[in-house]
Design an enzyme around this catalytic site. Sequence first.
Site: not given
Ligand code: NAD
Length: 346
Positions: A136-138, A171, A175, A294
């Site tokens: 993530t960009d965060e 978070y 990451k 927050r």
């Molecule tokens: P999400 O929370 O919707 O999905 C995360 C998934 O991981 C869920 O299905 C959860 O059940 C599974 N999970 C959690 N812990 C687990 C474990 N111990 N073992 C197996 N599965 C597990 O998140 P998202 O928004 O789909 O993000 C997916 C990825 O993309 C993450 O790594 C996040 O950091 C990254 N990301 C998200 C965004 C965003 O804006 N949503 C932006 C950039 C990067």
Amino acid sequence: MRYLVTGGAGFIGSSLVRHLLGVDSVGRPLAGPAAPAEPVEVVTLDKLTYAGHVENLTEVSGDPRHRFVEGDVCDGGLVRELVRGVDVVFHLAAESHVDRSIIDDRPFVRTNVLGTATLLAAVTEVGIERFVQVSTDEVYGELPWVDPDSEAGRDAPRFTEETPLSPRSPYAATKAAADHLVAAYHVTHGLDVVITRGSNTYGARQHPEKPLPVLIRRALADAPLPLYGDGLNVRDWIHVDDHCRGILAAARKGRPGRVYNLGARAERTNLSLARSVLAILGKPESLIDFVEDRPGHDRRYAVDASRARTELDWVPRSKLLEQLAACGSWYRANQAWIEAVSKPRS
Ligand code: NAD
């Protein structure tokens, strides 16, 4: 090609699984270079936390090319078994909600750091072609505030892949730790890795607790739309289909060990985003409700994705306002999904 997608029952992961099987986030067939060129097998590994739901994979559950495994990325034995014979691992499993990481960061450290380490050890032992870390960009921290619609906003500095990591929420810190581990495995063990750092992602099937679904659902219910602080924090929005195409392009064309930022240059203040949601859904701006900020709320994110454009030939296609309207329609039409994924687990 055989793929393992961790976190494939979550928001972005379930869309990525669809892309690997040849359709976009809402089931339209992919065309051009995004379409899979060879037969594929996809295994989804997901622990089904509160954020993961088999309902997110309903349309692909009967596809013989796809297999769902319920399990934990921290389970070394299971992970080792699953990566055997796999060509590419897409690692998305994570605890992903910043607000929750402020309340209790332990599940974030466990899954995001220990889970990544477990997976890296397994793929190094077994041997795969490529490991794709979806980050993530965060991890870069925050940028000085500037109005994204002003002249200065258009030319203001953005995160590049060379920006030092300076995470500010628990978070983001987990990451960043995971990204460092991935980079270290590349240097130390010669593992072929690429890291993508996507910006704020939106689209169908995002968990109802996340900011944009909250705005849409509350607007649809004529309820107040909560905005942290003065609502002027800036986020850079990318549609989930563009994000997935970027992850796939990085997997196919990325240089080993390289980081690729994925952003669509759609920077908006939260206030301006909320106003757009209200306008699209035909609701009054009086629904906006400013609430206490927050802690550690990053003021501005903005991503320079020129490396992905040049090296991966990746160009985001979605237009924010069009896709916000599509998102509004999707959440309006999928009340049953919202109810199913909002139910507390027993
Ligand atoms: P999400 O929370 O919707 O999905 C995360 C998934 O991981 C869920 O299905 C959860 O059940 C599974 N999970 C959690 N812990 C687990 C474990 N111990 N073992 C197996 N599965 C597990 O998140 P998202 O928004 O789909 O993000 C997916 C990825 O993309 C993450 O790594 C996040 O950091 C990254 N990301 C998200 C965004 C965003 O804006 N949503 C932006 C950039 C990067």
